[in-house]
Write an enzyme that holds these catalytic residues in place. Structure first.
Site, PDB file in Angstrom:
ATOM      1  CG  HIS A 155      -5.245  -3.407   0.317  1.00 48.47           C
ATOM      2  ND1 HIS A 155      -4.595  -3.096  -0.861  1.00 48.47           N
ATOM      3  CD2 HIS A 155      -4.925  -2.401   1.196  1.00 48.47           C
ATOM      4  CE1 HIS A 155      -3.923  -1.964  -0.705  1.00 48.47           C
ATOM      5  NE2 HIS A 155      -4.095  -1.527   0.525  1.00 48.47           N
TER       6      HIS A 155
ATOM      7  CG  ASP B  85      -2.051   1.017   1.141  1.00 51.75           C
ATOM      8  OD1 ASP B  85      -3.022   0.826   0.384  1.00 51.75           O
ATOM      9  OD2 ASP B  85      -1.928   2.028   1.841  1.00 51.75           O
TER      10      ASP B  85
END
Length: 300
Positions: free
Chosen positions: A279, A125
């Site tokens: 994620h 991320d």
């Protein structure tokens, strides 16, 4: 520390499940004097390899708790900082304080202050959006890369990211732990609550609100030019070893985005695909860390 900066009380970090790392701080990083940045630093200081683990949004170093002991057991030094606005680091209350350049400069100053070498760069991320640009400043420091669901902010974003940004912008008091637990259903309630620990109230969440809006989404956006330079570096100049792990259920930075990034990293082997991971891949991090160490010949 003035009223424009908040510091999460230490007691909110007591007895977090799976997290026993001793906090360390710098409060005089170049360009950020007076702000306290938190990090953990475990394993031998003279280790040949240092894993520099950079978290994303809206998480903090706690995200690496499943990977950290694997790395230290293999003899690595492990350094895990919290970005300003997250974890145990100080939190300016003005959303406008947060910029791409400021966070990149803080991480460069942090790496310089610890004088890290033999770095295994571990990113996901925002850890990748910032972290993948760091070797441009000092390529000799970095020898290995472990990259998970992330990208480079070259000026183009996915539709999935736009939807996430719109959602985040509509949630000024984002329920962080609940969000992460939705994507990681194996988390206990206590683990999910650990992601809420840095944020006693919405005033502490300026970084959470700001970060999605800092992703460069046009060619002239702040951070886009340095990110394009970084893309060229990984394509043509990177000479170290690489390993990629993909959380295949990620709706924002899933397989299509990661395969594009994979093609841009010189010499990167076929990625490890984790079918049920989303994620926040580090929540499936133990097998990822073991596979990466095996790939690098660092397992023992």
């Amino acid at each position: 520390m003035g009223n424009d900066v908040l510091r999460t009380p230490d007691e909110r970090f007591a007895q977090l499940p799976g997290w026993t790392s001793m906090p360390r701080y710098f409060d005089d990083l170049a360009g950020c004097e007076g702000l306290r940045l938190h990090y953990v630093d475990e394993g031998p200081r003279d280790a040949a390899v240092t894993a520099l683990c950079l978290h994303g949004e809206p998480t903090w170093g706690y995200l690496y708790r499943r990977m950290l002991p694997v790395f230290t057991a293999a003899g690595l030094r492990v350094v895990v900082p919290d970005f300003f606005g997250f974890g145990r680091s100080d939190k300016p209350v003005d959303d406008g304080w947060y910029t791409f350049e400021r966070h990149r400069a803080a991480m460069l100053a942090f790496v310089d202050r610890l004088d890290l070498h033999g770095v295994l760069l571990v990113v996901q991320d925002w850890g990748g959006l910032i972290g993948l640009t760091l070797p441009l400043a000092a390529p000799e420091r970095y020898t290995r890369l472990l990259v998970m669901n992330t990208g480079l902010g070259t000026g183009t974003v996915t539709e999935g990211f736009r939807r996430w940004r719109d959602y985040n912008n509509a949630q000024p008091d984002l329920a962080v732990g609940r969000l992460i637990q939705r994507g990681c259903p194996h988390l206990s309630d206590a683990e999910a609550a650990a992601y809420d620990a840095p944020f006693p109230d919405r005033r502490h969440k300026a970084g959470v609100r700001a970060f999605p809006n800092l992703v460069p989404d046009r060619d002239d956006a702040p951070g886009a030019a340095i990110s394009r330079d970084a893309l060229a570096y990984w394509k043509t100049r990177w000479a170290g070893e690489s390993f990629m792990a993909i959380g295949m259920t990620d709706p924002v930075l899933g397989a299509p985005a990661m395969r594009g990034l994979h093609a841009a990293i010189r010499g990167c082997p076929p990625p490890m695909e984790i079918a049920d991971a989303g994620h926040f891949v580090q929540e499936w991090g133990e097998p990822v860390a073991r596979a990466a160490l095996a790939r690098f010949g660092l397992d023992r």
